[in-house]
Design an enzyme around this catalytic site. Structure first.
Site, PDB file in Angstrom:
ATOM      1  N   PRO A   2       6.119  -9.593   0.258  1.00  0.00           N
ATOM      2  CG  PRO A   2       7.791 -11.016  -0.354  1.00  0.00           C
ATOM      3  CD  PRO A   2       6.485 -10.736  -0.549  1.00  0.00           C
ATOM      4  CD  GLU A   3       5.059  -3.507   1.149  1.00  0.00           C
ATOM      5  OE1 GLU A   3       5.450  -2.265   1.055  1.00  0.00           O
ATOM      6  OE2 GLU A   3       4.151  -3.795   1.725  1.00  0.00           O
ATOM      7  CE  LYS A  62       6.509  -4.062  -4.279  1.00  0.00           C
ATOM      8  NZ  LYS A  62       4.857  -4.173  -4.489  1.00  0.00           N
ATOM      9  NE  ARG A 115      -2.611 -16.170  -1.895  1.00  0.00           N
ATOM     10  CZ  ARG A 115      -3.276 -14.921  -1.773  1.00  0.00           C
ATOM     11  NH1 ARG A 115      -2.791 -13.999  -1.094  1.00  0.00           N
ATOM     12  NH2 ARG A 115      -4.351 -14.621  -2.532  1.00  0.00           N
ATOM     13  NE  ARG A 154      -0.080   8.831 -13.503  1.00  0.00           N
ATOM     14  CZ  ARG A 154      -0.872   7.668 -13.583  1.00  0.00           C
ATOM     15  NH1 ARG A 154      -1.062   7.396 -12.274  1.00  0.00           N
ATOM     16  NH2 ARG A 154      -0.915   7.061 -14.429  1.00  0.00           N
ATOM     17  NE  ARG A 263      -3.280  -4.979  -2.714  1.00  0.00           N
ATOM     18  CZ  ARG A 263      -2.062  -4.965  -2.612  1.00  0.00           C
ATOM     19  NH1 ARG A 263      -1.402  -4.141  -3.574  1.00  0.00           N
ATOM     20  NH2 ARG A 263      -1.283  -5.652  -1.842  1.00  0.00           N
TER      21      ARG A 263
END
Length: 283
Positions: A2-3, A62, A115, A154, A263
């Site tokens: 979930p974000e 979150k 999990r 960055r 990712r």
DNA sequence: CGTTACCTGAAA
DNA sequence: TTTCAGGTAACG
């Protein structure tokens, strides 16, 4: 899993249901307790919660913040497969149910987590449990100048910077890919290389993809469900996420998948290009 | 900075 | 059998 949009949907579902309710009993699966509760033992956790009332539920990034009537906050993070659903006492256990809070109106707050990555922390100050979080992207605190500062200098790929919760809170893998598509920026682009116009598009895209996610009650690709145990709808509207090999809705090119920062990352190689800063003109 | 570990299961 | 999974902390 979930974000921000998924967590916000759960918050909105549960807040009116738990506000004012008293916690009558607390059950935690002993095998799940060490990961779920950290250093706190089940007995101490139960003793701190039983008899308390919920005032309401907040959210930061979150994290869900369950505010209690003694001033403490139960800070919950669903990580990959955590679920929080509202059920009647008599309802059968959820799949992979690991814990529950029994309330004084005949209902329970059920926690399930295949999990076991999810966490509950009972703290006096929620800031102690959420770490260093950047601004809330669906909020006035998320400004374009602040966002540009976060990107400045960055060398990390912009995809990784969007996922860095210290830069902006609440973006995860789905909405990072979707925002970069909407802003037409290649996910591998070095963050510091993104110019003002692209940064402005990305800033707006982050807000809009998250707001759309909330409007569609989150994305249920696998495990996510809302506070009533129902799926969200946003998965039906994604442009690139997990659409590898399918045609881009804008140009027809095949969506590609690469790995960035460990990712899965999905993008259209034609629509999303590395923005070039305006080249320095000769003299 | 990127990689690995945490845990369990579904899908390739 | 191997890979992958909406996340993040802890590595090197």
């Amino acid at each position: 899993m979930p974000e921000l949009p998924e967590v916000e949907t759960v918050r909105r579902d549960l807040a009116p249901l738990v506000a004012g309710r008293r916690i009558e009993a607390v059950e935690v699966d002993p095998a799940s307790a060490p990961l779920l509760l950290g250093n706190t033992g089940i007995d101490a956790f139960r003793a701190a919660l039983v008899g308390r009332r919920f005032l309401g539920i907040g959210r930061r990034g979150k994290y869900l913040l369950f505010e209690l009537d003694d001033g403490n906050t139960l800070v919950a993070h669903l990580r990959m497969t955590g679920r929080l659903v509202w059920r009647r006492h008599a309802a059968p256990p959820e799949p992979y149910q690991r814990a529950m809070l029994e309330l004084d109106d005949g209902h329970d707050l059920r926690w399930s987590d295949l999990r076991k990555f999810g966490t509950w922390r009972l703290v006096a100050d929620p800031n102690d449990a959420v770490g260093k979080l950047g601004p809330e992207p669906v909020d006035d605190g998320f400004t374009l100048p602040g966002f540009r500062t976060a990107l400045k200098g960055r060398s990390a790929p912009i995809k990784s910077v969007l996922l860095d919760q210290r830069r902006v809170a609440g973006i995860g893998n789905i909405y990072a890919d979707e925002a970069l598509y909407e802003a037409r920026i290649a996910p591998s682009t070095a963050a510091g290389q993104i110019g003002p116009a692209s940064a402005k598009r990305l800033h707006a895209a982050v807000r809009s993809v998250l707001e759309r996610g909330i409007a569609n009650r989150g994305a249920s690709f696998k495990d996510y469900v809302d506070g009533a145990g129902q799926q969200g709808h946003q998965q039906m509207f994604v442009q690139v996420f997990r659409r590898t090999g399918k045609p881009c809705y804008a140009c027809g090119s095949m969506i590609e998948r690469v790995v960035i920062g460990g990712r899965s990352t999905h993008f259209c190689p034609r629509c999303q290009r590395t923005p070039r800063r305006r080249p320095a003109r000769a003299r």
